[in-house]
Enzyme design. Structure first.
Site, PDB file in Angstrom:
ATOM      1  N   ARG A  94      -1.486  21.446 -58.235  1.00 63.57           N
ATOM      2  CA  ARG A  94      -1.846  20.900 -59.566  1.00 63.57           C
ATOM      3  C   ARG A  94      -3.110  21.509 -60.145  1.00 63.57           C
ATOM      4  NH1 ARG A  94      -0.002  16.375 -56.808  1.00 63.57           N
ATOM      5  NH2 ARG A  94       2.090  15.819 -57.503  1.00 63.57           N
ATOM      6  N   LYS A 100      -5.444  31.668 -71.318  1.00 65.76           N
ATOM      7  CA  LYS A 100      -3.985  31.722 -71.465  1.00 65.76           C
ATOM      8  C   LYS A 100      -3.420  32.387 -70.219  1.00 65.76           C
ATOM      9  CE  LYS A 100      -3.094  31.761 -76.429  1.00 65.76           C
ATOM     10  NZ  LYS A 100      -2.568  32.555 -77.571  1.00 65.76           N
ATOM     11  N   GLU A 126      -6.926  46.631 -79.349  1.00 67.10           N
ATOM     12  CA  GLU A 126      -7.403  45.234 -79.313  1.00 67.10           C
ATOM     13  C   GLU A 126      -8.893  45.173 -79.658  1.00 67.10           C
ATOM     14  OE1 GLU A 126      -5.398  42.704 -78.970  1.00 67.10           O
ATOM     15  OE2 GLU A 126      -3.680  43.341 -77.764  1.00 67.10           O
ATOM     16  N   LYS A 160     -14.364  36.613 -78.936  1.00 67.96           N
ATOM     17  CA  LYS A 160     -13.250  35.824 -78.391  1.00 67.96           C
ATOM     18  C   LYS A 160     -13.755  34.486 -77.874  1.00 67.96           C
ATOM     19  CE  LYS A 160      -9.046  35.458 -75.925  1.00 67.96           C
ATOM     20  NZ  LYS A 160      -7.852  36.043 -75.350  1.00 67.96           N
ATOM     21  N   GLU A 219      -5.126  26.580 -79.322  1.00 67.54           N
ATOM     22  CA  GLU A 219      -4.421  27.125 -80.494  1.00 67.54           C
ATOM     23  C   GLU A 219      -3.725  26.030 -81.289  1.00 67.54           C
ATOM     24  OE1 GLU A 219      -2.792  30.985 -79.558  1.00 67.54           O
ATOM     25  OE2 GLU A 219      -1.623  30.971 -81.388  1.00 67.54           O
ATOM     26  N   ARG A 276      -7.499  30.057 -83.467  1.00 66.80           N
ATOM     27  CA  ARG A 276      -7.254  31.025 -82.388  1.00 66.80           C
ATOM     28  C   ARG A 276      -6.179  32.048 -82.787  1.00 66.80           C
ATOM     29  NH1 ARG A 276      -7.352  30.119 -75.857  1.00 66.80           N
ATOM     30  NH2 ARG A 276      -6.703  32.225 -75.345  1.00 66.80           N
ATOM     31  N   ASN A 288      -4.235  37.082 -83.164  1.00 63.93           N
ATOM     32  CA  ASN A 288      -2.918  37.736 -83.188  1.00 63.93           C
ATOM     33  C   ASN A 288      -2.805  38.752 -84.324  1.00 63.93           C
ATOM     34  OD1 ASN A 288      -2.083  36.189 -81.020  1.00 63.93           O
ATOM     35  ND2 ASN A 288      -1.438  34.511 -82.356  1.00 63.93           N
ATOM     36  N   HIS A 325      -0.215  41.483 -84.344  1.00 62.13           N
ATOM     37  CA  HIS A 325       0.751  41.156 -83.296  1.00 62.13           C
ATOM     38  C   HIS A 325       2.127  40.766 -83.841  1.00 62.13           C
ATOM     39  CE1 HIS A 325      -2.798  41.415 -80.862  1.00 62.13           C
ATOM     40  NE2 HIS A 325      -2.165  41.070 -79.752  1.00 62.13           N
ATOM     41  N   HIS A 380       4.699  42.765 -82.004  1.00 66.95           N
ATOM     42  CA  HIS A 380       5.649  42.139 -81.077  1.00 66.95           C
ATOM     43  C   HIS A 380       7.077  42.512 -81.436  1.00 66.95           C
ATOM     44  CE1 HIS A 380       2.794  38.680 -79.711  1.00 66.95           C
ATOM     45  NE2 HIS A 380       2.767  39.683 -78.881  1.00 66.95           N
ATOM     46  N   HIS A 423       1.584  47.704 -75.223  1.00 66.80           N
ATOM     47  CA  HIS A 423       1.343  46.602 -76.151  1.00 66.80           C
ATOM     48  C   HIS A 423       0.309  46.996 -77.223  1.00 66.80           C
ATOM     49  CE1 HIS A 423       0.699  42.548 -77.570  1.00 66.80           C
ATOM     50  NE2 HIS A 423      -0.584  42.614 -77.237  1.00 66.80           N
TER      51      HIS A 423
HETATM   52  P1  NAD Z   1      -1.358  46.008 -66.952  1.00 60.02           P
HETATM   53  O1  NAD Z   1      -1.904  44.845 -66.303  1.00 60.02           O
HETATM   54  O2  NAD Z   1       0.093  46.317 -66.755  1.00 60.02           O
HETATM   55  O3  NAD Z   1      -2.215  47.294 -66.530  1.00 60.02           O
HETATM   56  C1  NAD Z   1      -1.861  48.555 -67.025  1.00 60.02           C
HETATM   57  C2  NAD Z   1      -1.718  49.585 -65.902  1.00 60.02           C
HETATM   58  O4  NAD Z   1      -2.997  50.004 -65.492  1.00 60.02           O
HETATM   59  C3  NAD Z   1      -1.017  49.061 -64.668  1.00 60.02           C
HETATM   60  O5  NAD Z   1      -0.190  50.062 -64.144  1.00 60.02           O
HETATM   61  C4  NAD Z   1      -2.176  48.776 -63.725  1.00 60.02           C
HETATM   62  O6  NAD Z   1      -1.802  48.827 -62.360  1.00 60.02           O
HETATM   63  C5  NAD Z   1      -3.110  49.902 -64.073  1.00 60.02           C
HETATM   64  N1  NAD Z   1      -4.531  49.641 -63.825  1.00 60.02           N
HETATM   65  C6  NAD Z   1      -5.214  48.511 -64.080  1.00 60.02           C
HETATM   66  N2  NAD Z   1      -6.522  48.706 -63.887  1.00 60.02           N
HETATM   67  C7  NAD Z   1      -6.663  49.972 -63.461  1.00 60.02           C
HETATM   68  C8  NAD Z   1      -7.788  50.763 -63.104  1.00 60.02           C
HETATM   69  N3  NAD Z   1      -9.031  50.304 -63.248  1.00 60.02           N
HETATM   70  N4  NAD Z   1      -7.567  52.016 -62.669  1.00 60.02           N
HETATM   71  C9  NAD Z   1      -6.305  52.509 -62.606  1.00 60.02           C
HETATM   72  N5  NAD Z   1      -5.214  51.831 -62.978  1.00 60.02           N
HETATM   73  C10 NAD Z   1      -5.400  50.579 -63.401  1.00 60.02           C
HETATM   74  O7  NAD Z   1      -1.571  45.957 -68.553  1.00 60.02           O
HETATM   75  P2  NAD Z   1      -2.713  45.339 -69.466  1.00 60.02           P
HETATM   76  O8  NAD Z   1      -2.627  46.083 -70.730  1.00 60.02           O
HETATM   77  O9  NAD Z   1      -3.983  45.208 -68.755  1.00 60.02           O
HETATM   78  O10 NAD Z   1      -2.202  43.842 -69.706  1.00 60.02           O
HETATM   79  C11 NAD Z   1      -1.001  43.582 -70.400  1.00 60.02           C
HETATM   80  C12 NAD Z   1      -0.606  42.150 -70.100  1.00 60.02           C
HETATM   81  O11 NAD Z   1      -1.640  41.296 -70.547  1.00 60.02           O
HETATM   82  C13 NAD Z   1       0.660  41.689 -70.774  1.00 60.02           C
HETATM   83  O12 NAD Z   1       1.456  41.013 -69.834  1.00 60.02           O
HETATM   84  C14 NAD Z   1       0.187  40.739 -71.861  1.00 60.02           C
HETATM   85  O13 NAD Z   1       1.117  39.725 -72.132  1.00 60.02           O
HETATM   86  C15 NAD Z   1      -1.062  40.194 -71.242  1.00 60.02           C
HETATM   87  N6  NAD Z   1      -2.060  39.698 -72.197  1.00 60.02           N
HETATM   88  C16 NAD Z   1      -2.482  38.419 -72.056  1.00 60.02           C
HETATM   89  C17 NAD Z   1      -3.433  37.918 -72.919  1.00 60.02           C
HETATM   90  C18 NAD Z   1      -3.962  36.527 -72.705  1.00 60.02           C
HETATM   91  O14 NAD Z   1      -4.673  36.007 -73.576  1.00 60.02           O
HETATM   92  N7  NAD Z   1      -3.696  35.917 -71.575  1.00 60.02           N
HETATM   93  C19 NAD Z   1      -3.959  38.708 -73.948  1.00 60.02           C
HETATM   94  C20 NAD Z   1      -3.509  40.028 -74.044  1.00 60.02           C
HETATM   95  C21 NAD Z   1      -2.556  40.522 -73.160  1.00 60.02           C
HETATM   96  N1  GLY Z   2      -4.632  36.976 -76.838  1.00 61.25           N
HETATM   97  C1  GLY Z   2      -4.561  35.910 -77.782  1.00 61.25           C
HETATM   98  C2  GLY Z   2      -5.260  34.689 -77.322  1.00 61.25           C
HETATM   99  O1  GLY Z   2      -5.904  34.677 -76.302  1.00 61.25           O
HETATM  100  O2  GLY Z   2      -5.159  33.694 -77.976  1.00 61.25           O
END
Ligand code: NAD
Ligand code: GLY
Length: 358
Positions: A121, A143, A185, A227, A237, A242, A246, A249, A253, A266
């Site tokens: 939990r 998130k 971003e 942020k 949100e 918040r 986006n 986006h 998206h 992305h």
């Molecule tokens: P990712 O986590 O897939 O990382 C991208 C690539 O880089 C991967 O292959 C990873 O293994 C590699 N990598 C990471 N750090 C590295 C480093 N220092 N050196 C070498 N390789 C490295 O992609 P991302 O762009 O970081 O994240 C995308 C994800 O984040 C999506 O799932 C998206 O939905 C999510 N996201 C969430 C929020 C939120 O608010 N929670 C906001 C934006 C994105």
């Molecule tokens: N990445 C959008 C949010 O955190 O709300």
């Protein structure tokens, strides 16, 4: 080390931004009051590079730590792999005093955070983001979640981390395309909230691409500060505040969905979406042409795509807009700029967006 605080009352936490600071992670975690046993969730790519220094830092500070690796890639951000993380936590005998350390990009951070939100939990977790996207966006704000076959991030929870710890030196190993995608971003924050920051980015393209430590710390720090304030204003949100995060986006998206989440990173899709949003705002008489051109120029300076993919049927984009999980009563609340540094939420029907995109 630079510090930004996310001011959420009893759930407030710090974002620590440094360079070459990974060996001090354990002390920073201990300073939050966490103790005992933890599980570092990572993937093979990041784990091969940084899991050992992270384990060493945690054990040196008195923590007992093990590693749980999930495969690298968005397609593994699933309930199945979430379950594997839960299995590992149980095998390690983690109890409610234990915690998770998420070491990686947004995929690892979202999934490990959701594992923390759901295990017993809810247990605490620490974000150690290693991509630009994770440092400026996904590690901050709580998130967490996984994808569902019907869409991205459909299963999740708000669960704030106890600490976000960034060692900017890890960006040296990040593939160039990931760095550039993350810059979309970063630029987004300038457009939604801070004209001076937008101008700073324009003046520091070369330094950012060279990963100048001071410039990168300032860039990431400013994004996190923006942020943090937005999250403090509207943590779950509900007020709409918040949703300004986006920007770019809505169309981004849709492009990702139409291309099966494979063709574009992305951030690349967000870059196209930002330009689409800027052009729509201009056509609606909300934004002057110079502000559109400024966005195109800076995105291009970072090697990001600014036009919808050639040959892409706009009708498919419009159809995908209708499936936006933020759509309400057939209208999509689109984030549109009225100037660099200022945005508003504007409800638009997908067909109207389609006409404005043409
Ligand atoms: P990712 O986590 O897939 O990382 C991208 C690539 O880089 C991967 O292959 C990873 O293994 C590699 N990598 C990471 N750090 C590295 C480093 N220092 N050196 C070498 N390789 C490295 O992609 P991302 O762009 O970081 O994240 C995308 C994800 O984040 C999506 O799932 C998206 O939905 C999510 N996201 C969430 C929020 C939120 O608010 N929670 C906001 C934006 C994105
Ligand atoms: N990445 C959008 C949010 O955190 O709300």
């Amino acid at each position: 080390m630079e510090k930004v605080t996310v001011p959420l009352g009893a759930r407030a936490y710090d974002i620590l931004i440094g360079h070459g600071t990974l060996p001090t992670l354990g002390q920073a975690v201990a300073a939050t009051g966490l103790e005992g046993r933890c599980v570092v969730v990572t993937n093979p790519t990041v784990g091969a590079l940084y899991e050992q220094p992270v384990l060493a830092a945690l054990t040196a500070a008195g923590f007992s730590a093990s590693v749980c690796r999930v495969p690298d890639g968005e397609r593994f951000k699933t309930a199945k792999w979430l379950g594997r993380i839960h299995d590992h936590l149980l095998e390690q005998g983690l109890d409610r005093h234990g915690f998770i350390v998420a070491l990686g990009g947004g995929v690892v951070g979202d999934m490990a955070g959701f594992a923390a939100a759901t295990f017993l939990r809810g247990i605490p977790f620490v974000q150690v983001p290693t991509t630009v996207v994770a440092q400026v966006d996904s590690s901050v704000g709580g998130k967490t979640g996984v994808n569902h076959p019907r869409g991205k991030n459909l299963i999740g929870a708000f669960h704030q981390p106890r600490l976000v710890f960034m060692d900017m030196a890890v960006l040296a190993t990040l593939p160039r395309r990931e760095l550039l995608a993350g810059m979309a971003e970063v630029i987004k924050y300038g457009v939604i909230a801070d004209r001076a920051f937008f101008d700073y980015l324009r003046g520091h393209v070369a330094a950012i691409l060279a990963l100048d430590p001071q410039v990168m710390a300032r860039v990431v720090g400013r994004c996190c500060a923006i942020k943090a304030q937005v999250v403090a204003d509207d943590e779950t949100e509900t007020s709409g505040r918040r949703a300004i995060l986006n920007y770019g986006h809505t169309v981004g998206h849709a492009v990702e969905a139409v291309t099966g989440y494979r063709r574009y990173k992305h951030g690349e899709a967000v870059a196209m979406g930002m330009v689409a949003a800027a052009r729509i705002a201009h056509k609606l008489g909300r934004l002057d042409a110079r502000a559109v051109a400024a966005q195109v120029d800076i995105l291009e300076a970072f090697g990001l795509p600014v036009a919808l993919p050639r040959g892409m049927d706009p009708n498919r984009v419009v159809a995908a807009l209708g499936h936006d999980k933020k759509a309400a009563q057939g209208r999509v609340k689109m984030v549109l700029a009225s100037a660099i540094g200022q945005v508003e939420l504007v409800p638009l029907a997908p067909d109207e967006i389609g006409r404005l995109l043409a």
